[in-house]
Design an enzyme around this catalytic site. Structure first.
Site, mmCIF file in Angstrom:
data_model
loop_
_atom_site.group_PDB
_atom_site.id
_atom_site.type_symbol
_atom_site.label_atom_id
_atom_site.label_comp_id
_atom_site.label_asym_id
_atom_site.label_seq_id
_atom_site.Cartn_x
_atom_site.Cartn_y
_atom_site.Cartn_z
ATOM 1 N N ASP A 30 0.813 -1.216 0.000
ATOM 2 C CA ASP A 30 0.000 0.000 0.000
ATOM 3 C C ASP A 30 0.850 1.272 0.000
ATOM 4 O O ASP A 30 2.008 1.276 0.419
ATOM 5 C CB ASP A 30 -0.884 0.048 1.252
ATOM 6 C CG ASP A 30 -2.089 -0.870 1.163
ATOM 7 O OD1 ASP A 30 -2.128 -1.726 0.258
ATOM 8 O OD2 ASP A 30 -2.995 -0.729 2.008
ATOM 9 N N HIS A 175 3.608 -2.398 3.129
ATOM 10 C CA HIS A 175 3.671 -1.036 2.593
ATOM 11 C C HIS A 175 4.966 -0.813 1.823
ATOM 12 O O HIS A 175 6.037 -1.190 2.289
ATOM 13 C CB HIS A 175 3.555 -0.006 3.724
ATOM 14 C CG HIS A 175 2.209 0.029 4.365
ATOM 15 N ND1 HIS A 175 1.841 -0.869 5.339
ATOM 16 C CD2 HIS A 175 1.133 0.828 4.152
ATOM 17 C CE1 HIS A 175 0.587 -0.616 5.715
ATOM 18 N NE2 HIS A 175 0.139 0.412 5.006
#
Length: 216
Positions: A30, A175
């Site tokens: 992400d 992430h």
């Protein structure tokens, strides 16, 4: 009942995990594309011959068009992570719709194709977000395992321990974007070991599928 948890019937479009019969786990990243960390993650994935799903921010995607195209050309799936990462619980219905729609449009402008997966910032949902995702042809992807690669608990050792116990069907949150509290450098530090363990023992890592026929 709080509106933030009063979901409409379209909850069938929300995926937290996928059927374990596939024998795969589904790696997602992400908050990119990040000009520093995304290329480093892509390099590690390429060395392991693994593909993943990258949930990108629309406003960042437009500024990193070349990186976006390189990511897609390497066989990775691109998902919509909203336009600007505003917290869904703080948005009006129209603003929530704009975040989903504009994020998808930015990705389409860069890649020439619209994303089919949407992940709300912070994993938070409201009826407006679910409706907007449904109306724009997305399925919502949350996760069943998080690396927790942000904040004070995001040490390499703790991230590694969380990712050592993956099971078939798990959707894994990591992430590649720095943002405020993310620690992509720690995820990157342990990612080769995680991928090596998956290669030895499974489940096989994969991007989210283009279509899902079973309800999560």
């Amino acid at each position: 009942m709080n509106a933030a948890v009063q979901y409409p019937r379209e909850t069938r479009t929300i995926v937290r995990s996928l059927p374990p019969e596939s024998g795969r786990c589904f790696l997602t990243f992400d908050d990119g594309p990040d000009p520093l960390w995304t290329p480093a993650v892509l390099e590690v994935l390429a060395e392991a011959r693994v593909r993943a799903t990258f949930f990108v921010l629309g406003h960042t995607a437009r500024g990193q068009a070349t990186l976006m195209r390189e990511t897609r050309a390497a066989g990775h799936t691109i998902g919509n992570h909203s336009f600007s990462h505003r917290h869904p619980w703080l948005l009006s219905r129209q603003a929530a719709t704009n975040e989903v729609r504009d994020g998808a449009a930015a990705i389409a402008d860069v890649l020439g194709e619209r994303p089919t997966w949407y992940r709300p910032p912070h994993g938070r949902l409201t009826p407006a977000v679910i409706d907007a995702a449904h109306e724009t042809g997305h399925r919502v992807a949350l996760w069943s395992v998080s690396a927790v690669d942000w904040g004070p608990l995001a040490t390499p050792q703790r991230i590694l321990s969380r990712l050592r116990m993956l099971s078939a069907g798990d959707v894994v949150l990591m992430h590649d974007g720095q943002r405020r509290h993310n620690r992509p450098q720690h995820t990157l530090h342990v990612l080769p070991d995680v991928l090596a363990a998956l290669a030895r023992h499974g489940p096989a890592p994969a991007p989210l599928p283009a279509a899902v026929t079973m309800e999560a």
